[in-house]
Design a protein around this motif. Structure first.
Motif, PDB file in Angstrom:
ATOM      1  N   ARG A 137      39.580  -0.446 -71.706  1.00 46.13           N
ATOM      2  CA  ARG A 137      39.344  -1.414 -72.891  1.00 46.13           C
ATOM      3  C   ARG A 137      40.547  -2.287 -72.753  1.00 46.13           C
ATOM      4  N   ASP A 138      40.355  -3.471 -73.506  1.00 48.43           N
ATOM      5  CA  ASP A 138      41.445  -4.327 -73.906  1.00 48.43           C
ATOM      6  C   ASP A 138      41.102  -5.039 -75.244  1.00 48.43           C
ATOM      7  N   ARG A 151      44.193   7.464 -82.669  1.00 45.44           N
ATOM      8  CA  ARG A 151      44.089   8.764 -83.228  1.00 45.44           C
ATOM      9  C   ARG A 151      43.085   9.102 -84.227  1.00 45.44           C
ATOM     10  N   THR A 152      42.429   8.095 -84.894  1.00 45.74           N
ATOM     11  CA  THR A 152      41.105   8.265 -85.676  1.00 45.74           C
ATOM     12  C   THR A 152      40.073   8.736 -84.937  1.00 45.74           C
ATOM     13  N   THR A 153      39.893   8.138 -83.762  1.00 41.69           N
ATOM     14  CA  THR A 153      38.938   8.662 -83.032  1.00 41.69           C
ATOM     15  C   THR A 153      39.023   9.862 -82.414  1.00 41.69           C
ATOM     16  N   ASP A 268      36.244   1.485 -79.807  1.00 42.86           N
ATOM     17  CA  ASP A 268      35.604   0.371 -80.342  1.00 42.86           C
ATOM     18  C   ASP A 268      34.941   0.503 -81.645  1.00 42.86           C
ATOM     19  N   GLU A 269      34.412   1.367 -82.031  1.00 45.06           N
ATOM     20  CA  GLU A 269      33.871   1.530 -83.290  1.00 45.06           C
ATOM     21  C   GLU A 269      35.074   1.316 -84.636  1.00 45.06           C
ATOM     22  N   VAL A 278      36.098  -7.480 -81.456  1.00 39.77           N
ATOM     23  CA  VAL A 278      35.173  -7.279 -80.226  1.00 39.77           C
ATOM     24  C   VAL A 278      35.978  -6.811 -79.049  1.00 39.77           C
ATOM     25  N   PRO A 279      35.832  -5.628 -78.253  1.00 38.52           N
ATOM     26  CA  PRO A 279      36.637  -5.287 -77.085  1.00 38.52           C
ATOM     27  C   PRO A 279      36.075  -6.183 -75.939  1.00 38.52           C
TER      28      PRO A 279
END
Length: 281
Positions: A137-138, A151-153, A268-269, A278-279
């Motif tokens: 991803r970027d 970290r959240t994910t 992403d979320e 938006v990735p």
């Protein structure tokens, strides 16, 4: 003078039920013993193989009993049908494993394209299938923002962080008991000023590059996978790549691929929730 037929009993129906019921009970017992470290991986494999064999034999006996009931009117049709259902339930996980084995026949690791040539951490085995190499991803965001989303994910996915390195050396905690002067006399600190909770050892801010080491666990069996995540900021974009490799398995049946896909979708979320970004894949 009235007569009646003597109906025979399909004895195989009882045997079929016994084999099928034992197989259904053996599978969760084996998994629980493995999770409690009372069975090693080899003994778990033998336990599951035994359960699958018993379930298959019970299924065969149930079909034989149903055929006898159908052709000769034997007693025991209900028990035979019940054994057929229970044996089929016991064989469902093996059918799913066979499907995954055919879809992912080789390899025990997966990674995104950005880490194919990178040597960030040793891997148990290199991917041998094109399906094991995924797109990273970027984002149009800073590396620190992506790091917080990662970290959240990781927390949501139940992936345990073991170490984090960044391009900056973390500053020393200014609230720690320090020293003063050349004689190194401790500076008095009031107990009320101490933090109630332990500081977050992975709270690193404003770096342009992060490397996260973590451990992910497969569902049900909790097989561990060593995870490496790289977050790098280049210009106005931040790239995130990931590698996941099974620690104990020779074939992961696509589990490491699913770990990466689920993590990247979670990032992403998290990024959308944070800034509406938006990735770009």
């Amino acid at each position: 003078m009235a007569g009646h037929y003597i109906r025979t009993r399909a004895r195989t129906a009882g045997w079929a039920w016994s084999f099928a019921a034992f197989a259904v009970a053996l599978i969760p017992v084996g998994i629980v013993l493995f999770r409690l470290n009372l069975l090693d991986l080899q003994n778990l494999s033998w336990t599951l193989l035994l359960a699958g064999g018993l379930a298959a034999f019970g299924l065969l006996l149930a079909l034989m009993a149903i055929a006898k009931v159908w052709r000769r009117g034997a007693v025991g049709g209900g028990r035979a049908v019940s054994a057929l259902v229970v044996a089929s339930i016991a064989l469902l996980p093996f059918a799913g494993a066979a499907f995954l084995y055919r879809q992912y026949p080789e390899g025990s690791s997966a990674e995104t394209a950005g880490l194919v040539d990178a040597a960030l951490a040793p891997v148990a085995s290199a991917p041998t299938s094109p399906d094991a190499v995924l797109a990273g991803r970027d984002y149009q965001a800073t590396a620190s923002m992506v790091y917080e989303a990662a970290r959240t994910t990781l927390e949501q996915e139940g992936i345990e962080i073991t170490d984090v390195a960044s391009s900056l050396t973390p500053p020393r905690d200014s609230e720690d008991l320090g020293v003063s002067g050349t004689v190194q006399v401790p500076v008095p600190t009031l107990r009320g000023s101490l933090a109630a909770e332990a500081p977050d050892r992975f709270a690193m801010k404003d770096a342009r590059e992060y490397t996260i080491q973590a451990v992910a666990y497969a569902p049900i069996f909790a097989f561990p996978s060593d995870v490496t995540i790289r977050i790098a900021e280049e210009g106005a974009q931040t790239f995130i790549d990931m590698r996941s490799a099974s620690r104990d398995l020779d074939r992961d049946l696509g589990q490491n691929r699913r770990i990466i896909v689920s993590f990247l979708n979670g990032v992403d979320e998290a990024m959308r929730a944070a800034e509406g970004i938006v990735p770009e894949e």
